[in-house]
Design an enzyme around this catalytic site. Sequence first.
Site, PDB file in Angstrom:
ATOM      1  N   LYS A 186       0.832  -1.199   0.000  1.00 61.44           N
ATOM      2  CA  LYS A 186       0.000   0.000   0.000  1.00 61.44           C
ATOM      3  C   LYS A 186       0.874   1.259   0.000  1.00 61.44           C
ATOM      4  CE  LYS A 186      -4.031  -1.906  -0.068  1.00 61.44           C
ATOM      5  NZ  LYS A 186      -4.886  -1.775  -1.272  1.00 61.44           N
ATOM      6  N   LYS A 236     -13.944  -5.863  -8.986  1.00 64.56           N
ATOM      7  CA  LYS A 236     -14.581  -6.048  -7.696  1.00 64.56           C
ATOM      8  C   LYS A 236     -16.049  -6.427  -7.914  1.00 64.56           C
ATOM      9  CE  LYS A 236     -11.390  -4.512  -4.620  1.00 64.56           C
ATOM     10  NZ  LYS A 236     -10.212  -4.212  -5.422  1.00 64.56           N
TER      11      LYS A 236
END
Length: 368
Positions: free
Chosen positions: A165, A265
């Site tokens: 991240k 997603k």
Amino acid sequence: MQIETIKAYHVVQPFVDGPYRMSKGRVAGAFDAVIVAITSDSGLTGWGEMAPLGNFYSPAFAAGVRAGVIEIAPHLLGHDPRALASIGRLMDTVFKGHPYIKSALDMGCSDLAARAADIPLVTLLGGRESETAELYKVVTHGTVDAMAALAKRIVKDGFHRLQVKVGGNVHDDIERVTAVADSVPKGTVIFCDANAGWTPYQARQFTDATRAIDYTFEQPCTTIDECMSVRRSLDKPMVLDESVASLDDMLDIHRKGAADGLTLKISRLGGVTKTRQIRDLAVDLGFMITVEDTGGAEIDTSAMAHLSLSTPEERRLHAIAFHEWVTVRTASNKPPVSGSRMGIPDGPGLGIDVVPDLLGAPFFEVGS
């Protein structure tokens, strides 16, 4: 076959490893899930699940799912759950937008359709391309030392794919990624995921300073055009995630040559049915594909696994095992994980044997 009853449950799923941290102070302590049970007049039940990652990750929030399911579910009674395209059009007609609300309902119908045919869902989704899919692990945002130590621990546990991240202070993230790359063996697959946290200027600063590191750049900026402006000077593969919210988005990315891969997603696209549609076309257009979701436990992870394993192996990037993230159980079985690879449970539909007593009382029920 007709839908006879629909029940909806609210299940909070705390994270095993504590708060999940992204850049800019974005943090979540649990998946806040809605699980639906769709039962037909044949007595079969299909299960679906949707859980946002906080209110910051996608344009979705948990209270919205609970409110929206109550609005949509009554319209599905009496309809054939196997007519998945028809169910999708009906939901879009009676409730404009908000695809994330429809995701669990579509997943439940998909599970029910496969159970009615007595076949695993992967067969309805195009057929099984491999026995298992490679998993990746996330190196969440933190200090340089903490991220390097976490990456080293993940690799020691046998995993070879890391999503690191980034998306915060550029110079600090350069230091973080450099430390992570130095802490793991050469050949470890690294994705640097900014979660749309940077401007093109910041993203170019990052890529220029990290040219010596081998990684894939994931969603540096908010819009497709911004990401494309970064890609023009990028010497690494790019994957887009947050930018893929519809079939039109995917086609726009293809026309512009804005990415090499896509992360699809399920809830962002409105369910299993629309994810499969976009996945199949994206594969034909040459994209590399990851199919996952914003969160959930055994039910949602199984849906991700069925979609992943029906994606051609040469076009599949990796998968993620969300059911291992959470402390609660919703079923008596789960998608099998062996080392760094995940399969699908045996049995028809999703293959998940949900235990209703683990879910608590439904917050909503409609039908006979």
